[in-house]
Design a protein around this motif. Sequence first.
Motif, PDB file in Angstrom:
ATOM      1  N   LYS A  73       0.834  -1.198   0.000  1.00 58.46           N
ATOM      2  CA  LYS A  73       0.000   0.000   0.000  1.00 58.46           C
ATOM      3  C   LYS A  73       0.876   1.258   0.000  1.00 58.46           C
ATOM      4  O   LYS A  73       0.615   2.222  -0.712  1.00 58.46           O
ATOM      5  CB  LYS A  73      -0.932  -0.011   1.209  1.00 58.46           C
ATOM      6  CG  LYS A  73      -1.880   1.151   1.261  1.00 58.46           C
ATOM      7  CD  LYS A  73      -2.822   1.029   2.450  1.00 58.46           C
ATOM      8  CE  LYS A  73      -3.743   2.223   2.533  1.00 58.46           C
ATOM      9  NZ  LYS A  73      -4.650   2.137   3.689  1.00 58.46           N
ATOM     10  N   HIS A  74       1.930   1.232   0.808  1.00 52.93           N
ATOM     11  CA  HIS A  74       2.833   2.381   0.907  1.00 52.93           C
ATOM     12  C   HIS A  74       3.442   2.719  -0.455  1.00 52.93           C
ATOM     13  O   HIS A  74       3.415   3.863  -0.894  1.00 52.93           O
ATOM     14  CB  HIS A  74       3.943   2.087   1.919  1.00 52.93           C
ATOM     15  CG  HIS A  74       5.058   3.086   1.870  1.00 52.93           C
ATOM     16  ND1 HIS A  74       4.972   4.312   2.497  1.00 52.93           N
ATOM     17  CD2 HIS A  74       6.256   3.059   1.242  1.00 52.93           C
ATOM     18  CE1 HIS A  74       6.098   4.990   2.262  1.00 52.93           C
ATOM     19  NE2 HIS A  74       6.889   4.244   1.503  1.00 52.93           N
ATOM     20  N   TRP A  75       4.037   1.708  -1.129  1.00 53.33           N
ATOM     21  CA  TRP A  75       4.726   1.980  -2.396  1.00 53.33           C
ATOM     22  C   TRP A  75       3.762   2.261  -3.531  1.00 53.33           C
ATOM     23  O   TRP A  75       4.053   3.086  -4.394  1.00 53.33           O
ATOM     24  CB  TRP A  75       5.690   0.834  -2.731  1.00 53.33           C
ATOM     25  CG  TRP A  75       6.846   0.849  -1.771  1.00 53.33           C
ATOM     26  CD1 TRP A  75       7.144  -0.077  -0.833  1.00 53.33           C
ATOM     27  CD2 TRP A  75       7.815   1.894  -1.618  1.00 53.33           C
ATOM     28  NE1 TRP A  75       8.247   0.315  -0.110  1.00 53.33           N
ATOM     29  CE2 TRP A  75       8.674   1.518  -0.574  1.00 53.33           C
ATOM     30  CE3 TRP A  75       8.035   3.109  -2.264  1.00 53.33           C
ATOM     31  CZ2 TRP A  75       9.754   2.316  -0.168  1.00 53.33           C
ATOM     32  CZ3 TRP A  75       9.105   3.893  -1.853  1.00 53.33           C
ATOM     33  CH2 TRP A  75       9.943   3.496  -0.819  1.00 53.33           C
ATOM     34  N   ASN A  76       2.600   1.632  -3.537  1.00 54.49           N
ATOM     35  CA  ASN A  76       1.599   1.968  -4.544  1.00 54.49           C
ATOM     36  C   ASN A  76       1.178   3.426  -4.391  1.00 54.49           C
ATOM     37  O   ASN A  76       1.018   4.143  -5.374  1.00 54.49           O
ATOM     38  CB  ASN A  76       0.391   1.042  -4.457  1.00 54.49           C
ATOM     39  CG  ASN A  76       0.653  -0.310  -5.061  1.00 54.49           C
ATOM     40  OD1 ASN A  76       1.569  -0.477  -5.872  1.00 54.49           O
ATOM     41  ND2 ASN A  76      -0.128  -1.290  -4.667  1.00 54.49           N
ATOM     42  N   ALA A  87       3.026   5.832  -3.089  1.00 55.04           N
ATOM     43  CA  ALA A  87       4.155   6.673  -3.500  1.00 55.04           C
ATOM     44  C   ALA A  87       4.147   6.866  -5.011  1.00 55.04           C
ATOM     45  O   ALA A  87       4.364   7.978  -5.507  1.00 55.04           O
ATOM     46  CB  ALA A  87       5.474   6.045  -3.057  1.00 55.04           C
ATOM     47  N   TYR A  88       3.901   5.797  -5.751  1.00 54.41           N
ATOM     48  CA  TYR A  88       3.855   5.901  -7.215  1.00 54.41           C
ATOM     49  C   TYR A  88       2.673   6.736  -7.684  1.00 54.41           C
ATOM     50  O   TYR A  88       2.786   7.535  -8.610  1.00 54.41           O
ATOM     51  CB  TYR A  88       3.752   4.507  -7.845  1.00 54.41           C
ATOM     52  CG  TYR A  88       5.081   3.838  -8.062  1.00 54.41           C
ATOM     53  CD1 TYR A  88       5.874   4.163  -9.145  1.00 54.41           C
ATOM     54  CD2 TYR A  88       5.536   2.866  -7.187  1.00 54.41           C
ATOM     55  CE1 TYR A  88       7.088   3.553  -9.355  1.00 54.41           C
ATOM     56  CE2 TYR A  88       6.744   2.234  -7.388  1.00 54.41           C
ATOM     57  CZ  TYR A  88       7.521   2.591  -8.477  1.00 54.41           C
ATOM     58  OH  TYR A  88       8.710   1.976  -8.680  1.00 54.41           O
ATOM     59  N   GLN A  89       1.524   6.555  -7.054  1.00 55.25           N
ATOM     60  CA  GLN A  89       0.314   7.237  -7.494  1.00 55.25           C
ATOM     61  C   GLN A  89       0.318   8.724  -7.168  1.00 55.25           C
ATOM     62  O   GLN A  89      -0.256   9.521  -7.909  1.00 55.25           O
ATOM     63  CB  GLN A  89      -0.921   6.574  -6.874  1.00 55.25           C
ATOM     64  CG  GLN A  89      -1.155   5.187  -7.414  1.00 55.25           C
ATOM     65  CD  GLN A  89      -2.216   4.430  -6.625  1.00 55.25           C
ATOM     66  OE1 GLN A  89      -2.726   4.905  -5.614  1.00 55.25           O
ATOM     67  NE2 GLN A  89      -2.547   3.233  -7.081  1.00 55.25           N
ATOM     68  N   LYS A  90       0.964   9.119  -6.093  1.00 53.00           N
ATOM     69  CA  LYS A  90       0.903  10.508  -5.639  1.00 53.00           C
ATOM     70  C   LYS A  90       2.067  11.363  -6.123  1.00 53.00           C
ATOM     71  O   LYS A  90       2.078  12.561  -5.888  1.00 53.00           O
ATOM     72  CB  LYS A  90       0.852  10.554  -4.108  1.00 53.00           C
ATOM     73  CG  LYS A  90      -0.426   9.988  -3.533  1.00 53.00           C
ATOM     74  CD  LYS A  90      -0.413  10.060  -2.032  1.00 53.00           C
ATOM     75  CE  LYS A  90      -1.706   9.508  -1.459  1.00 53.00           C
ATOM     76  NZ  LYS A  90      -1.730   9.536  -0.006  1.00 53.00           N
ATOM     77  N   SER A  91       3.045  10.755  -6.778  1.00 51.99           N
ATOM     78  CA  SER A  91       4.242  11.503  -7.160  1.00 51.99           C
ATOM     79  C   SER A  91       4.543  11.338  -8.637  1.00 51.99           C
ATOM     80  O   SER A  91       4.358  10.268  -9.205  1.00 51.99           O
ATOM     81  CB  SER A  91       5.452  10.998  -6.369  1.00 51.99           C
ATOM     82  OG  SER A  91       5.233  11.096  -4.989  1.00 51.99           O
TER      83      SER A  91
END
Length: 69
Positions: free
Chosen positions: A21-24, A26-30
């Motif tokens: 959830k954390h890395w998904n 990070a990818y989606q918000k940046s």
Amino acid sequence: MHGTMNENPDESEKNAYDFKKHWNSAYQKSAITNLGWYEENPAPSVELIEACKLPKEALIFNAGAGATT
């Protein structure tokens, strides 16, 4: 005393954290260029790999490669 001798008290906290959830997120918000592992020009990584003189069939794990070019 419960558990095993190898049991780390902090281990249960690590297992409870949702890394996927954390890395998904990070990818989606940046934007990919804002991610710390973004590499516009992969030449430095390629040079390091070539310097290892690995056989062509060697497996390479590029940790944190993200969305590099």
